[in-house]
Write a protein that holds these residues in place. Sequence first.
Motif, PDB file in Angstrom:
ATOM      1  N   ALA A 212       0.854  -1.185   0.000  1.00 55.99           N
ATOM      2  CA  ALA A 212       0.000   0.000   0.000  1.00 55.99           C
ATOM      3  C   ALA A 212       0.888   1.232   0.000  1.00 55.99           C
ATOM      4  O   ALA A 212       2.094   1.132   0.239  1.00 55.99           O
ATOM      5  CB  ALA A 212      -0.906   0.002   1.231  1.00 55.99           C
ATOM      6  N   GLU A 213       0.288   2.366  -0.275  1.00 56.58           N
ATOM      7  CA  GLU A 213       0.977   3.645  -0.177  1.00 56.58           C
ATOM      8  C   GLU A 213       0.135   4.559   0.704  1.00 56.58           C
ATOM      9  O   GLU A 213      -1.075   4.406   0.785  1.00 56.58           O
ATOM     10  CB  GLU A 213       1.149   4.310  -1.552  1.00 56.58           C
ATOM     11  CG  GLU A 213       2.006   3.534  -2.523  1.00 56.58           C
ATOM     12  CD  GLU A 213       1.221   2.515  -3.324  1.00 56.58           C
ATOM     13  OE1 GLU A 213       0.006   2.712  -3.532  1.00 56.58           O
ATOM     14  OE2 GLU A 213       1.814   1.506  -3.727  1.00 56.58           O
ATOM     15  N   ALA A 214       0.792   5.517   1.338  1.00 55.74           N
ATOM     16  CA  ALA A 214       0.089   6.509   2.146  1.00 55.74           C
ATOM     17  C   ALA A 214       0.834   7.833   2.058  1.00 55.74           C
ATOM     18  O   ALA A 214       2.062   7.853   1.891  1.00 55.74           O
ATOM     19  CB  ALA A 214       0.003   6.068   3.607  1.00 55.74           C
ATOM     20  N   ARG A 215       0.085   8.903   2.160  1.00 58.40           N
ATOM     21  CA  ARG A 215       0.714  10.219   2.241  1.00 58.40           C
ATOM     22  C   ARG A 215       1.561  10.276   3.513  1.00 58.40           C
ATOM     23  O   ARG A 215       1.147   9.775   4.557  1.00 58.40           O
ATOM     24  CB  ARG A 215      -0.334  11.320   2.299  1.00 58.40           C
ATOM     25  CG  ARG A 215      -1.052  11.543   0.998  1.00 58.40           C
ATOM     26  CD  ARG A 215      -2.121  12.629   1.153  1.00 58.40           C
ATOM     27  NE  ARG A 215      -2.859  12.778  -0.081  1.00 58.40           N
ATOM     28  CZ  ARG A 215      -2.517  13.614  -1.075  1.00 58.40           C
ATOM     29  NH1 ARG A 215      -1.460  14.383  -0.935  1.00 58.40           N
ATOM     30  NH2 ARG A 215      -3.228  13.669  -2.168  1.00 58.40           N
ATOM     31  N   LEU A 216       2.697  10.887   3.434  1.00 58.65           N
ATOM     32  CA  LEU A 216       3.562  11.044   4.594  1.00 58.65           C
ATOM     33  C   LEU A 216       2.816  11.781   5.709  1.00 58.65           C
ATOM     34  O   LEU A 216       2.971  11.468   6.890  1.00 58.65           O
ATOM     35  CB  LEU A 216       4.836  11.795   4.201  1.00 58.65           C
ATOM     36  CG  LEU A 216       5.964  11.829   5.203  1.00 58.65           C
ATOM     37  CD1 LEU A 216       6.448  10.421   5.536  1.00 58.65           C
ATOM     38  CD2 LEU A 216       7.118  12.661   4.662  1.00 58.65           C
TER      39      LEU A 216
ATOM     40  N   PRO B 117       9.114  10.284  -2.871  1.00 57.25           N
ATOM     41  CA  PRO B 117       9.145  11.746  -3.010  1.00 57.25           C
ATOM     42  C   PRO B 117       8.202  12.239  -4.108  1.00 57.25           C
ATOM     43  O   PRO B 117       8.180  11.694  -5.220  1.00 57.25           O
ATOM     44  CB  PRO B 117      10.601  12.038  -3.388  1.00 57.25           C
ATOM     45  CG  PRO B 117      11.363  10.816  -2.988  1.00 57.25           C
ATOM     46  CD  PRO B 117      10.411   9.669  -3.116  1.00 57.25           C
ATOM     47  N   GLY B 118       7.378  13.232  -3.775  1.00 58.58           N
ATOM     48  CA  GLY B 118       6.484  13.836  -4.762  1.00 58.58           C
ATOM     49  C   GLY B 118       5.434  12.906  -5.333  1.00 58.58           C
ATOM     50  O   GLY B 118       4.907  13.148  -6.410  1.00 58.58           O
ATOM     51  N   TYR B 119       5.088  11.864  -4.628  1.00 56.12           N
ATOM     52  CA  TYR B 119       4.204  10.806  -5.134  1.00 56.12           C
ATOM     53  C   TYR B 119       2.760  11.269  -5.311  1.00 56.12           C
ATOM     54  O   TYR B 119       2.072  10.845  -6.226  1.00 56.12           O
ATOM     55  CB  TYR B 119       4.265   9.615  -4.174  1.00 56.12           C
ATOM     56  CG  TYR B 119       3.578   8.365  -4.644  1.00 56.12           C
ATOM     57  CD1 TYR B 119       4.141   7.579  -5.637  1.00 56.12           C
ATOM     58  CD2 TYR B 119       2.375   7.960  -4.083  1.00 56.12           C
ATOM     59  CE1 TYR B 119       3.521   6.421  -6.066  1.00 56.12           C
ATOM     60  CE2 TYR B 119       1.749   6.800  -4.490  1.00 56.12           C
ATOM     61  CZ  TYR B 119       2.323   6.022  -5.488  1.00 56.12           C
ATOM     62  OH  TYR B 119       1.711   4.874  -5.902  1.00 56.12           O
TER      63      TYR B 119
ATOM     64  N   ASP C 207       4.983  14.053  -0.480  1.00 58.01           N
ATOM     65  CA  ASP C 207       5.695  12.789  -0.358  1.00 58.01           C
ATOM     66  C   ASP C 207       4.789  11.701   0.202  1.00 58.01           C
ATOM     67  O   ASP C 207       3.830  11.971   0.919  1.00 58.01           O
ATOM     68  CB  ASP C 207       6.909  12.945   0.563  1.00 58.01           C
ATOM     69  CG  ASP C 207       7.966  13.861  -0.019  1.00 58.01           C
ATOM     70  OD1 ASP C 207       7.911  14.180  -1.220  1.00 58.01           O
ATOM     71  OD2 ASP C 207       8.857  14.278   0.750  1.00 58.01           O
ATOM     72  N   GLY C 208       5.122  10.479  -0.133  1.00 58.31           N
ATOM     73  CA  GLY C 208       4.403   9.332   0.380  1.00 58.31           C
ATOM     74  C   GLY C 208       5.366   8.284   0.897  1.00 58.31           C
ATOM     75  O   GLY C 208       6.596   8.462   0.852  1.00 58.31           O
TER      76      GLY C 208
END
Length: 157
Positions: free
Chosen positions: A111-115, A136-138, A148-149
């Motif tokens: 999964a991905e998440a915002r930082l 970075p900048g995802y 970033d994420g």
Amino acid sequence: MAAHDDCVIRPATLADLDGVHALEKACFDIDAQSRRSLRYLASRAQADFLVALDGACIVADAVVLYRRNSGVARLYSIAVGASARGRGVASTLLRECETGAQRRGCRVMRAEARLSNLASRGLFQRAGYRENASLPGYYAGRDGRREDGVRLEKPLT
């Protein structure tokens, strides 16, 4: 079909599109899925699209994407409406996603998440996910800025 508290978790249908689209707009001000995209995800063979219902109201949803011949599932999206937050609905929905991925033979969930999304990152951490990459900048951000994420991963055993 799974149950949590007074919520029922089940696969999304095309009849759920209005409710899911409203949830998307309430949860994601920048990158909400379009109705067209949601229709595609709900009818796509290589995805699990789950909704959590409190009575007749959709209060949460999740989408897991799969690739043919891959042991990796990708949690594409998880959205939890304000009325369902703090009730454990997100954790139950995430476990259902993992169970579905295991049934399909996947060994890993990503999964991905915002930082900046500490609630989402906390959910994943409590569920045993590890942050294993910086992105970075995802994500699209406000005023044309990028955010970033982090990539998260969990072995499904």
